[in-house]
Scaffold this motif. Structure first.
Motif, PDB file in Angstrom:
ATOM      1  N   THR A   1      -5.457   2.087   1.436  1.00  0.00           N
ATOM      2  CA  THR A   1      -4.716   1.001   2.076  1.00  0.00           C
ATOM      3  C   THR A   1      -5.239  -0.347   1.598  1.00  0.00           C
ATOM      4  N   PHE A   2      -4.298  -1.259   1.290  1.00  0.00           N
ATOM      5  CA  PHE A   2      -4.646  -2.596   0.801  1.00  0.00           C
ATOM      6  C   PHE A   2      -3.848  -3.620   1.598  1.00  0.00           C
ATOM      7  N   ARG A   3      -4.512  -4.732   1.957  1.00  0.00           N
ATOM      8  CA  ARG A   3      -3.866  -5.749   2.782  1.00  0.00           C
ATOM      9  C   ARG A   3      -4.122  -7.138   2.218  1.00  0.00           C
ATOM     10  N   VAL A   4      -3.111  -8.017   2.356  1.00  0.00           N
ATOM     11  CA  VAL A   4      -3.274  -9.422   2.018  1.00  0.00           C
ATOM     12  C   VAL A   4      -2.553 -10.225   3.095  1.00  0.00           C
ATOM     13  N   SER A   5      -3.164 -11.310   3.549  1.00  0.00           N
ATOM     14  CA  SER A   5      -2.650 -12.092   4.673  1.00  0.00           C
ATOM     15  C   SER A   5      -1.861 -13.298   4.184  1.00  0.00           C
ATOM     16  N   PHE A   6      -0.879 -13.704   4.995  1.00  0.00           N
ATOM     17  CA  PHE A   6      -0.085 -14.901   4.758  1.00  0.00           C
ATOM     18  C   PHE A   6      -0.162 -15.779   6.007  1.00  0.00           C
ATOM     19  N   SER A   7      -0.444 -17.027   5.817  1.00  0.00           N
ATOM     20  CA  SER A   7      -0.521 -17.941   6.956  1.00  0.00           C
ATOM     21  C   SER A   7       0.852 -18.450   7.362  1.00  0.00           C
TER      22      SER A   7
ATOM     23  N   ALA B   1      -8.303   0.725  -7.850  1.00  0.00           N
ATOM     24  CA  ALA B   1      -8.335  -0.250  -6.760  1.00  0.00           C
ATOM     25  C   ALA B   1      -8.282  -1.676  -7.296  1.00  0.00           C
ATOM     26  N   ARG B   2      -8.973  -1.954  -8.411  1.00  0.00           N
ATOM     27  CA  ARG B   2      -8.932  -3.303  -8.993  1.00  0.00           C
ATOM     28  C   ARG B   2      -7.522  -3.635  -9.488  1.00  0.00           C
TER      29      ARG B   2
ATOM     30  N   HIS C   1       0.737  -3.813 -13.909  1.00  0.00           N
ATOM     31  CA  HIS C   1      -0.670  -3.398 -13.892  1.00  0.00           C
ATOM     32  C   HIS C   1      -0.825  -1.872 -13.967  1.00  0.00           C
ATOM     33  N   ALA C   2       0.250  -1.172 -14.349  1.00  0.00           N
ATOM     34  CA  ALA C   2       0.201   0.278 -14.605  1.00  0.00           C
ATOM     35  C   ALA C   2      -0.322   1.063 -13.410  1.00  0.00           C
ATOM     36  N   VAL C   3       0.169   0.710 -12.219  1.00  0.00           N
ATOM     37  CA  VAL C   3      -0.195   1.437 -11.001  1.00  0.00           C
ATOM     38  C   VAL C   3       0.994   2.313 -10.623  1.00  0.00           C
TER      39      VAL C   3
END
Length: 311
Positions: A83-89, A48-49, A108-110
């Motif tokens: 699930t991972f989320r990041v917002s954009f204004s 997750a990190r 990042h080896a994901v």
């Protein structure tokens, strides 16, 4: 008094011995299950990190492409374990998203399949999106070329759950019965003259690869076996080589190659084709039946030569 060992007594003794071994093994499994669970939790937190860092890198570059180098990137949210989320204004260049996100995950080896969705902040409705599997196809990524209206957006990435290692059921009655049946089978096997079954050889992962000349391309794992040499390819090298081997002995124009291989970056540079063709030639140099020929001013052709007429 000396007891005669009958076949039934030998079966019972063997069954009891194997039952005792089974009980001891179950106790050992129970003592280590807590440690295995703790290690599994640590592995999930570490993954997750790494995903968090990959999404923040992607958001940074998308904002830079939009001319924003000062805004603070919001924290990555994780509504559930996958699930991972990041917002954009503000809106961003969606066409640049697939290549940026894939590159960030590789850095990042994901690994593992995932789905991408762009949602509007107000209603949480899906606006644009694609799947990781779309990147491995020869066609364009879905929804590219579409404009985004000004507003707030959420980039959501959902990964397929990793298959957990499930421990066997620890039902004592079933274990006791299994030990008894195993003992019976063992004694009968020792008394019989049956021959052992032949060992099944494992199937190589390259058996499902695309074969051309004396080489093989494994698209899923991005590996190339050329002659006796195994090479790990980048995402773009894999996509370009797959395009060439899908059209053997056919002339592919430079603009056609750029469109099919580099279109998901949004910005294409003609020199990129020459650089990647040069890399592939070096990787294929151990295969005398393969040659990537250049047609000046037009494009390239992957030629598959016969064994009798190598290059």
């Amino acid at each position: 008094m000396k007891f005669a060992q009958t076949p039934l007594s030998r079966i019972l003794i063997g069954s009891l011995a194997l039952l005792l071994v089974t009980v001891l093994f179950v106790r050992f499994i129970q003592s280590t299950s807590g440690q295995d669970e703790a290690q599994s939790n640590d592995s999930r937190q570490y993954r997750a990190r790494k995903i968090n860092l990959a999404l923040r890198r992607t958001a940074h570059h998308l904002l830079r492409l939009a001319g924003d180098s000062t805004s603070r990137i919001p924290a990555v949210e994780q509504p559930n374990p996958h699930t991972f989320r990041v917002s954009f204004s503000r809106s961003f260049n969606y066409d640049s998203l697939p290549a940026l996100l894939q590159a960030s995950l590789q850095i990042h080896a994901v690994a593992g399949p995932y789905d991408v969705a762009v949602l509007d902040c107000a209603r949480g409705k899906l606006q644009l999106g694609y799947s990781h599997r779309d990147l491995m196809s020869s066609g364009p990524v879905p929804c590219t070329g579409r404009s985004m209206t000004a507003g707030c957006y959420v980039l959501q990435v959902t990964f397929e759950p990793l298959a957990p290692a499930s421990p066997p059921s620890m039902r004592w009655p079933l274990i006791a019965l299994a030990g008894l049946l195993t003992g019976v089978a063992f004694i009968m096997w020792r008394r019989s003259a049956q021959t052992s079954e032949p060992e099944v050889q494992p199937v190589s992962s390259m058996d499902s690869a695309i074969r051309f000349g004396q080489s093989q391309l494994d698209v899923a794992s991005q590996r190339l076996m050329s002659g006796s040499s195994l090479h790990n390819l980048t995402y773009r090298e894999t996509k370009l080589l797959r395009l060439l081997v899908s059209h053997p002995n056919e002339l592919l124009e430079r603009n056609q190659i750029l469109k099919l291989v580099w279109e998901d970056e949004g910005i294409t540079v003609g020199r990129s084709v020459d650089v990647f063709i040069s890399r592939l030639r070096k990787l294929l140099q151990n295969d005398p039946t393969i040659r990537i020929a250049a047609v000046h001013g037009v494009g390239y052709r992957l030629e598959v030569l016969s064994e009798a007429n190598p290059k």
